[in-house]
Motif scaffolding. Sequence first.
Motif, PDB file in Angstrom:
ATOM      1  N   LEU A  95      44.987  47.529   8.406  1.00 46.74           N
ATOM      2  CA  LEU A  95      44.846  46.357   7.536  1.00 46.74           C
ATOM      3  C   LEU A  95      45.341  45.068   8.196  1.00 46.74           C
ATOM      4  O   LEU A  95      44.653  44.041   8.110  1.00 46.74           O
ATOM      5  N   PRO A  96      46.499  45.059   8.872  1.00 48.45           N
ATOM      6  CA  PRO A  96      46.905  43.820   9.557  1.00 48.45           C
ATOM      7  C   PRO A  96      45.888  43.367  10.614  1.00 48.45           C
ATOM      8  O   PRO A  96      45.675  42.169  10.794  1.00 48.45           O
ATOM      9  N   LYS A  97      45.230  44.307  11.270  1.00 45.64           N
ATOM     10  CA  LYS A  97      44.221  43.943  12.269  1.00 45.64           C
ATOM     11  C   LYS A  97      42.962  43.394  11.604  1.00 45.64           C
ATOM     12  O   LYS A  97      42.318  42.490  12.147  1.00 45.64           O
ATOM     13  N   ILE A  98      42.603  43.933  10.442  1.00 43.88           N
ATOM     14  CA  ILE A  98      41.468  43.388   9.686  1.00 43.88           C
ATOM     15  C   ILE A  98      41.778  41.952   9.272  1.00 43.88           C
ATOM     16  O   ILE A  98      40.957  41.047   9.422  1.00 43.88           O
ATOM     17  N   GLU A  99      42.998  41.731   8.765  1.00 42.20           N
ATOM     18  CA  GLU A  99      43.402  40.389   8.351  1.00 42.20           C
ATOM     19  C   GLU A  99      43.401  39.419   9.530  1.00 42.20           C
ATOM     20  O   GLU A  99      42.989  38.266   9.400  1.00 42.20           O
ATOM     21  N   GLU A 100      43.853  39.877  10.679  1.00 40.67           N
ATOM     22  CA  GLU A 100      43.853  39.042  11.887  1.00 40.67           C
ATOM     23  C   GLU A 100      42.422  38.691  12.299  1.00 40.67           C
ATOM     24  O   GLU A 100      42.136  37.549  12.662  1.00 40.67           O
ATOM     25  N   ALA A 101      41.512  39.648  12.224  1.00 35.24           N
ATOM     26  CA  ALA A 101      40.105  39.397  12.568  1.00 35.24           C
ATOM     27  C   ALA A 101      39.490  38.389  11.599  1.00 35.24           C
ATOM     28  O   ALA A 101      38.723  37.505  12.009  1.00 35.24           O
ATOM     29  N   PHE A 146      32.700  44.718   8.692  1.00 33.68           N
ATOM     30  CA  PHE A 146      33.794  45.676   8.885  1.00 33.68           C
ATOM     31  C   PHE A 146      33.293  47.066   8.531  1.00 33.68           C
ATOM     32  O   PHE A 146      32.766  47.288   7.447  1.00 33.68           O
ATOM     33  N   HIS A 147      33.472  48.002   9.466  1.00 33.22           N
ATOM     34  CA  HIS A 147      32.953  49.360   9.311  1.00 33.22           C
ATOM     35  C   HIS A 147      34.020  50.393   9.630  1.00 33.22           C
ATOM     36  O   HIS A 147      34.998  50.111  10.319  1.00 33.22           O
ATOM     37  N   VAL A 148      33.784  51.614   9.164  1.00 36.95           N
ATOM     38  CA  VAL A 148      34.582  52.771   9.552  1.00 36.95           C
ATOM     39  C   VAL A 148      33.616  53.924   9.808  1.00 36.95           C
ATOM     40  O   VAL A 148      32.692  54.156   9.035  1.00 36.95           O
ATOM     41  N   ARG A 149      33.820  54.596  10.914  1.00 37.49           N
ATOM     42  CA  ARG A 149      32.939  55.688  11.312  1.00 37.49           C
ATOM     43  C   ARG A 149      33.783  56.959  11.438  1.00 37.49           C
ATOM     44  O   ARG A 149      34.931  56.924  11.854  1.00 37.49           O
ATOM     45  N   GLY A 170      25.178  39.297  18.003  1.00 41.23           N
ATOM     46  CA  GLY A 170      24.104  40.002  17.315  1.00 41.23           C
ATOM     47  C   GLY A 170      24.537  41.347  16.766  1.00 41.23           C
ATOM     48  O   GLY A 170      23.698  42.241  16.599  1.00 41.23           O
ATOM     49  N   PHE A 171      25.827  41.507  16.498  1.00 42.34           N
ATOM     50  CA  PHE A 171      26.399  42.732  15.926  1.00 42.34           C
ATOM     51  C   PHE A 171      26.227  43.947  16.842  1.00 42.34           C
ATOM     52  O   PHE A 171      26.254  45.077  16.376  1.00 42.34           O
ATOM     53  N   SER A 172      26.078  43.716  18.130  1.00 41.91           N
ATOM     54  CA  SER A 172      25.843  44.835  19.040  1.00 41.91           C
ATOM     55  C   SER A 172      27.138  45.468  19.554  1.00 41.91           C
ATOM     56  O   SER A 172      27.161  46.652  19.858  1.00 41.91           O
ATOM     57  N   ARG A 173      28.203  44.707  19.656  1.00 41.34           N
ATOM     58  CA  ARG A 173      29.450  45.209  20.226  1.00 41.34           C
ATOM     59  C   ARG A 173      30.395  45.704  19.130  1.00 41.34           C
ATOM     60  O   ARG A 173      30.565  45.060  18.106  1.00 41.34           O
ATOM     61  N   HIS A 174      31.008  46.868  19.353  1.00 44.71           N
ATOM     62  CA  HIS A 174      32.046  47.383  18.458  1.00 44.71           C
ATOM     63  C   HIS A 174      33.373  46.791  18.915  1.00 44.71           C
ATOM     64  O   HIS A 174      33.767  46.981  20.067  1.00 44.71           O
ATOM     65  N   ILE A 175      34.064  46.113  18.003  1.00 47.18           N
ATOM     66  CA  ILE A 175      35.400  45.600  18.312  1.00 47.18           C
ATOM     67  C   ILE A 175      36.372  46.503  17.561  1.00 47.18           C
ATOM     68  O   ILE A 175      36.431  46.498  16.329  1.00 47.18           O
ATOM     69  N   ALA A 176      37.115  47.296  18.310  1.00 43.54           N
ATOM     70  CA  ALA A 176      37.960  48.338  17.725  1.00 43.54           C
ATOM     71  C   ALA A 176      39.167  47.750  16.999  1.00 43.54           C
ATOM     72  O   ALA A 176      39.810  46.823  17.477  1.00 43.54           O
ATOM     73  N   LEU A 177      39.451  48.337  15.853  1.00 44.56           N
ATOM     74  CA  LEU A 177      40.650  48.009  15.096  1.00 44.56           C
ATOM     75  C   LEU A 177      41.673  49.139  15.185  1.00 44.56           C
ATOM     76  O   LEU A 177      42.864  48.907  15.072  1.00 44.56           O
TER      77      LEU A 177
END
Length: 192
Positions: A95-101, A146-149, A170-177
């Motif tokens: 959650l802190p990383k989501i908030e930072e993003a 924001f996604h979860v796999r 273009g939403f191609s890169r996954h930025i890991a949280l």
Amino acid sequence: MKKWIQKSLMIGVALLTLGFIPPSHEMWDTLLDDDKGQREISGSAVHAETLETPVVEAEPAFTDVAKLAAKDQAYEKFGKRIGPVISGEFESVILPKIEEAIDMTLVSLGPDMVRDLAITEQPAGGYSEKIFHIYDKGTGKDLIRFHVRTDKRPLDGYFFNFHYHTAEDGFSRHIALGDIYWSKNTPPKWLS
């Protein structure tokens, strides 16, 4: 100037600007100058009067709304079976990383564009990845997703991989949280 007029003006300004533009304190000092001719106010009396005036809450900024929605949407997606198991690690790590993003994305935008943003209201169920998206209400185009796999790693078991995508690439890169371990057993479907 009478107190009720001053309070009415303060509330009117706050409502008219939706709390985005706080009233200038110089304006209130000027309005109070009329009263100074009628009575002498000491510094302690001014302080006491200031404490008595009600504070008008400004409308929460979109950043704050987005952060609350992020938590709510995530727990809705987790459902009653996954949520209680991963809530501790989710709130302390992910959650802190989501908030930072969210902060980093919204800071790069102008205040006019931020006013036009909204958050999707329903996370995807089943095996879909979507937690929530932030999008432009005018164009309907997503800004950040924001996604979860669910990942199965041989010999290790199942992990939930939290990540996000941006419109910049273009939403191609996954930025890991981050990842949260589930177990070696298959996790239930989202929203269950």
